[in-house]
Scaffold this motif. Sequence first.
Motif, PDB file in Angstrom:
ATOM      1  N   ASP A 163      86.490 -60.296  -2.505  1.00 19.58           N
ATOM      2  CA  ASP A 163      87.504 -60.889  -3.588  1.00 19.58           C
ATOM      3  C   ASP A 163      87.811 -59.688  -4.382  1.00 19.58           C
ATOM      4  O   ASP A 163      86.760 -59.084  -5.100  1.00 19.58           O
ATOM      5  CB  ASP A 163      86.714 -61.864  -4.370  1.00 19.58           C
ATOM      6  N   PRO A 164      88.855 -59.234  -4.218  1.00 15.11           N
ATOM      7  CA  PRO A 164      89.323 -58.039  -4.979  1.00 15.11           C
ATOM      8  C   PRO A 164      89.205 -58.009  -6.372  1.00 15.11           C
ATOM      9  O   PRO A 164      88.615 -57.035  -7.208  1.00 15.11           O
ATOM     10  CB  PRO A 164      90.901 -57.760  -4.717  1.00 15.11           C
ATOM     11  N   ALA A 165      89.171 -58.993  -7.146  1.00 15.64           N
ATOM     12  CA  ALA A 165      88.913 -59.276  -8.512  1.00 15.64           C
ATOM     13  C   ALA A 165      87.502 -59.026  -8.819  1.00 15.64           C
ATOM     14  O   ALA A 165      87.272 -58.599 -10.123  1.00 15.64           O
ATOM     15  CB  ALA A 165      89.302 -60.429  -9.122  1.00 15.64           C
ATOM     16  N   ARG A 166      86.583 -59.075  -8.326  1.00 18.36           N
ATOM     17  CA  ARG A 166      85.120 -58.939  -8.436  1.00 18.36           C
ATOM     18  C   ARG A 166      84.613 -57.465  -8.150  1.00 18.36           C
ATOM     19  O   ARG A 166      83.392 -57.217  -8.214  1.00 18.36           O
ATOM     20  CB  ARG A 166      84.270 -59.771  -7.617  1.00 18.36           C
ATOM     21  N   VAL A 167      85.335 -56.870  -7.094  1.00 17.64           N
ATOM     22  CA  VAL A 167      85.079 -55.518  -6.841  1.00 17.64           C
ATOM     23  C   VAL A 167      84.389 -54.505  -7.986  1.00 17.64           C
ATOM     24  O   VAL A 167      83.536 -53.903  -7.821  1.00 17.64           O
ATOM     25  CB  VAL A 167      85.886 -54.940  -5.773  1.00 17.64           C
ATOM     26  N   PRO A 168      85.284 -54.356  -9.084  1.00 17.18           N
ATOM     27  CA  PRO A 168      85.130 -53.359  -9.994  1.00 17.18           C
ATOM     28  C   PRO A 168      83.727 -53.688 -10.704  1.00 17.18           C
ATOM     29  O   PRO A 168      83.089 -52.757 -11.307  1.00 17.18           O
ATOM     30  CB  PRO A 168      86.080 -53.869 -11.002  1.00 17.18           C
ATOM     31  N   SER A 169      83.055 -54.958 -10.863  1.00 16.16           N
ATOM     32  CA  SER A 169      81.852 -55.194 -11.325  1.00 16.16           C
ATOM     33  C   SER A 169      80.815 -54.773 -10.377  1.00 16.16           C
ATOM     34  O   SER A 169      79.484 -54.594 -10.934  1.00 16.16           O
ATOM     35  CB  SER A 169      81.526 -56.686 -11.592  1.00 16.16           C
ATOM     36  N   PHE A 170      81.070 -54.341  -9.203  1.00 16.63           N
ATOM     37  CA  PHE A 170      79.985 -53.602  -8.381  1.00 16.63           C
ATOM     38  C   PHE A 170      80.085 -52.355  -8.132  1.00 16.63           C
ATOM     39  O   PHE A 170      79.875 -51.339  -7.101  1.00 16.63           O
ATOM     40  CB  PHE A 170      80.088 -54.474  -6.783  1.00 16.63           C
ATOM     41  N   GLY A 171      80.966 -51.631  -9.236  1.00 21.55           N
ATOM     42  CA  GLY A 171      81.175 -50.203  -9.006  1.00 21.55           C
ATOM     43  C   GLY A 171      82.155 -49.874  -8.255  1.00 21.55           C
ATOM     44  O   GLY A 171      82.691 -48.594  -7.813  1.00 21.55           O
ATOM     45  N   GLY A 172      83.221 -50.677  -7.713  1.00 22.46           N
ATOM     46  CA  GLY A 172      84.494 -50.286  -6.908  1.00 22.46           C
ATOM     47  C   GLY A 172      84.102 -49.782  -5.595  1.00 22.46           C
ATOM     48  O   GLY A 172      82.817 -49.967  -5.226  1.00 22.46           O
TER      49      GLY A 172
END
Length: 201
Positions: A163-172
């Motif tokens: 899910d692209p929207a959740r990727v930033p919360s994992f450091g990208g």
Amino acid sequence: MDSIFGLSMTTIMLVVVAIMALCLLTTVVIALRNPVIFRMALRNIPRRKAQTILIMVGLMLATLIIAASLTTGDSIDHSITSSAYKGLGEVDITVAYVGGTGGEGTISVNNVPIDASIADQLDAKLKANADIDGIMPVLTETVPILNVDKRLSQPAVVMTGLDPARVPSFGGMKTTSGKAIDFAAVTAGSEPLPAADVALL
């Protein structure tokens, strides 16, 4: 290395130091109470040079072997730990359904997908947990891949859906060249990523 045979290294160190102190104390007591025997023991050192050298070399080799084994163990442990941290990145726990295995689960990229409704339920319940910074449903499939331009193919490549929207919360995520991927710019019908950047870190 934190332990050997289940014993803490601190405990082992204290025991070894205590034994060494006891040996030194015994030597001092013998030297004080029986100085003649102590002098006779000291005289044997220069008199039997070959035996003395062999004993010293043996002790040095024993110390070297033990130190080398501990160093090797620490190096391997550090390498495995670093590799695991690098591979997992910001991920602490992975939840997967492995199918009917009689209670003996196996972890692989080909695990049976979790139903979307179950994933939504887990997401809703875990979001309220203050200790969890992010949740990412992941779908993996093994597929063949073909490079038409270079006429090269790979029969088995792991394709991962995120899910692209959740990727930033994992450091990208980054490409193999270290460039950050802007998932917002990757939309349906847009220009695909270069072939060299398909494999993600």
